[in-house]
Design a protein around this motif. Sequence first.
Motif: not given
Length: 228
Positions: A174-185
Amino acid sequence: MTGKDLFAALSFVRDEYVAEAETACPARRVIPMKTVRWAGALAACVCLLVGWAFAAQWMKADNLMSGSAEESTAAVTEEGALDGGAADDETAGALEEKFEESRAEDAEYAAGDSTVYGFCIEAAEVEQITVVSMPESAEHERTYTSRGKINKIVAYLNSLTLQADFPENPDEYCGMAYRLTLTMADGTEREFVHFGNMFLREGDGDWLRMTYEEAALLEELLGQIPSD
């Protein structure tokens, strides 16, 4: 009784009684004034000497008590310093041992055959990167459209050395998570979830394990790169 009556009564006292009374009462001794002064001076000297002796004894006792208190304080301080130093050494030793074990495990996983080297992302094709935390916190939210900032995040994802085969079960963490969203061209998106400073996956794919040093680097990067 009047004075005449008293005089008449005294007339009956015999002469031999009067003479005897005069002989029985000795003359008062007169003490010379010089003697009185000497006696007074002697008494004052005695009082002064007694006072000095008392003061000397009191100062000696006070010094002894102060010295004992200082020695006791020094002994306690020295003992505390020794105990604190020993505790610090033990803590540092335990942390170092734990760190070495972690590095040994990371080296073992890196030596396996299930290594994944980065994600082969073309930075030039990324137009925007958004970062959110889970649970959500405005403190960790980022939006990057600057080319320089996008390049740093993409370079991080491409440089990771990940393991697909590992003994840990991410569901048990358990713990904090990061969600990284990459928007492509072309309008598509690639999503990465960074969890528990240990695991990372793309989309709904399998979890991959990273070393602690690589996992901690993401949080450091996000702290150094403010949102656009």
